[in-house]
Enzyme design. Structure first.
Site, PDB file in Angstrom:
ATOM      1  CB  SER A 169     -21.739 -56.191  39.696  1.00 39.20           C
ATOM      2  OG  SER A 169     -21.755 -56.122  41.103  1.00 39.20           O
ATOM      3  CE  LYS A 170     -29.727 -54.404  38.557  1.00 43.15           C
ATOM      4  NZ  LYS A 170     -30.042 -55.595  37.739  1.00 43.15           N
ATOM      5  NE  ARG A 171     -23.747 -60.438  43.139  1.00 44.25           N
ATOM      6  CZ  ARG A 171     -22.549 -60.764  43.607  1.00 44.25           C
ATOM      7  NH1 ARG A 171     -22.324 -60.838  44.883  1.00 44.25           N
ATOM      8  NH2 ARG A 171     -21.555 -61.018  42.770  1.00 44.25           N
TER       9      ARG A 171
END
Ligand code: GLU
Length: 348
Positions: A221-223
Site C-alpha cells: 500500500s502507498k501508506r
C-alpha cells in the site's frame, strides 16, 4: 483439456479493461491489474479499454488521471479505447430509470443517516434472492446466495447512480468480455451479475487477481512505502524492466524464463498461470531484472541514460570526459538502476 486461452476464432473479440479511480497515485499492485488485462487482450488480438472511473467528483483529480496515462504509456500499455466514466452519467441515469420502470429497482424514502431528519429518495435494487454462480478463471466456481446482500443501493438519488450500476453499464456498452480486476471486488460480482440479468447484459468472464504483498507479507500500500510507477521512472528504472517484473508478481510462464520483452510477455501470458495465492513484490528482484535489461541495451542507449542521470559536476571532470566509455561500461555492471548515479555522487 479446455483452456480459456484457446479461444476459437469464431468467439467475439476479446475486450478487457483497466478501470482505475483517479483518486491518488497508483502503486505497482494496481498496475499489475492493468498489465494482466492488457497482456490477455493482446494475446487474443483483442482490445484494451482504459476507463477512468471519475464519478467521485470530490476525490477524482486531473493530475492523478494524467499520472496514470503517462505511467501506462511509459510501460508500453497503449489502450485501444479511452473513456471517462463521468461522460456516461446520462446513460447510467437512463438505465436506472428503466430498471425502476421494469420493477428491478425502486425508490425508497429513507431518513438520512446524519440524524438531521431529512428524508432521502434512495434507489434500491429489487433483489430476487437467488443463488448466483460464476466461474472465475483464477478462483474457480463461486456461488453466493444473494439474500445476504439485501436490496442493495443502486443510487443515492435518482441522478447519482453508484459504482455497481456504472460498472455494469459501462462494461456492457464497451463490449467487455473479460473483467480482470483485484480480489477486493470479488464480493461485488454477485451484485453485478444480478444487475446484468436485470438489464439484459451478458455476464463477462471474471478473473479476480490475488493481492500483491510486500516482502513482509503485508498488503502493498502507498501508506506502507509502495511507490507510484512514476517514482520508478524518475529513479532511472527501465520501462521494460518494470513491465517484466510486475508481470512476474503472482504469475509465471511455467518455464525457467524470467527475462521477457513486451512482446514475449504477450506470447507467454495466460490467466491460468496466475497463482491463487497472493503475489509478493521483491525489490531485490526488481534490481536484478532492471540490471539485466540495462545490459541488453545498446551502448548508445546506455550512454544516453548514464549521461541523463550523471550529475553535471561529474560529467565535467576531465577524467570523466577522457574515459567516458570505460567508466560507462564499469557502471553498467554495478548499478541496479540509473538513479543510483545520483546517490553515488552524493555519497562519494
Ligand atoms: N474503479 C475500481 C477501482 O479502482 C475498479 C472497478 C472494476 O475493476 O470493476 O477499484
Amino acid at each position: 483439456m479446455t483452456n480459456v486461452s484457446n479461444i476459437p476464432n469464431s468467439a467475439p473479440t476479446v475486450v478487457t479493461r483497466f478501470a482505475p479511480s483517479p483518486t491518488g497515485l497508483l502503486h505497482l499492485g494496481t498496475y499489475r491489474t492493468a498489465i494482466f488485462s492488457y497482456l490477455f487482450a493482446k494475446k487474443h488480438n483483442g482490445k484494451f479499454v482504459l476507463r477512468i472511473e471519475d464519478t467521485d467528483r470530490e476525490r477524482s483529480k486531473k493530475e492523478f488521471e494524467d499520472n496514470i496515462l503517462r505511467s501506462l504509456k511509459w510501460i508500453g500499455l497503449d489502450h485501444d479505447v479511452f473513456v471517462r466514466q463521468s461522460e456516461n452519467v446520462a446513460r447510467h441515469r437512463a438505465v436506472l430509470e428503466q430498471m425502476i420502470a421494469t420493477g428491478h429497482a425502486y425508490v425508497s424514502k429513507e431518513a438520512s443517516k446524519d440524524g438531521s431528519g431529512i428524508i432521502k429518495e434512495i434507489v434500491r435494487f429489487k433483489n430476487p434472492n437467488i443463488n448466483v454462480t460464476f466461474t472465475d478463471i483464477i478462483k474457480g466456481e463461486v456461488t453466493v446466495h444473494t439474500a445476504d446482500l439485501g436490496d442493495f443501493v443502486l443510487a443515492k438519488n435518482l441522478s447519482e447512480p453508484l459504482f455497481h450500476l456504472a460498472v455494469v453499464v459501462d462494461d456492457f456498452d464497451e463490449g467487455v468480455t473479460h473483467v480482470i480486476r483485484g480480489d477486493d471486488h470479488v464480493s461485488n460480482t454477485p451484485r453485478h451479475i444480478l444487475i446484468q440479468r436485470a438489464i439484459g447484459a451478458p455476464t463477462p468472464t471474471y478473473a479476480h487477481l490475488p493481492l500483491v504483498l510486500g516482502l513482509d507479507k503485508q498488503k502493498l500500500s502507498k501508506r506502507r512505502g509502495a511507490r507510484a510507477l512514476s517514482d520508478y521512472q524518475e529513479g532511472g528504472y527501465l520501462a521494460e524492466a518494470i513491465l517484466n517484473m510486475v508481470a512476474l508478481i503472482g504469475w509465471n510462464p511455467g518455464t525457467e524464463q524470467e527475462l521477457f520483452t513486451h512482446d514475449e510477455l504477450i506470447d507467454n501470458f495466460t490467466l491460468e498461470r496466475v497463482q491463487k495465492s497472493a503475489g509478493v513484490f521483491n525489490p531485490e528482484k526488481l534490481e536484478w531484472i532492471n540490471r539485466e535489461h540495462t545490459k541488453r541495451m545498446s551502448h548508445e542507449e546506455q550512454a544516453v541514460m548514464l549521461d541523463a542521470f550523471m550529475p553535471t559536476r561529474i560529467k565535467e571532470l576531465p577524467l570523466y570526459v577522457q574515459k567516458r566509455d570505460r567508466i560507462h561500461s564499469l557502471l553498467i555492471e554495478r548499478i541496479g538502476h540509473f538513479g543510483e548515479l545520483r546517490d553515488m555522487a552524493e555519497s562519494g
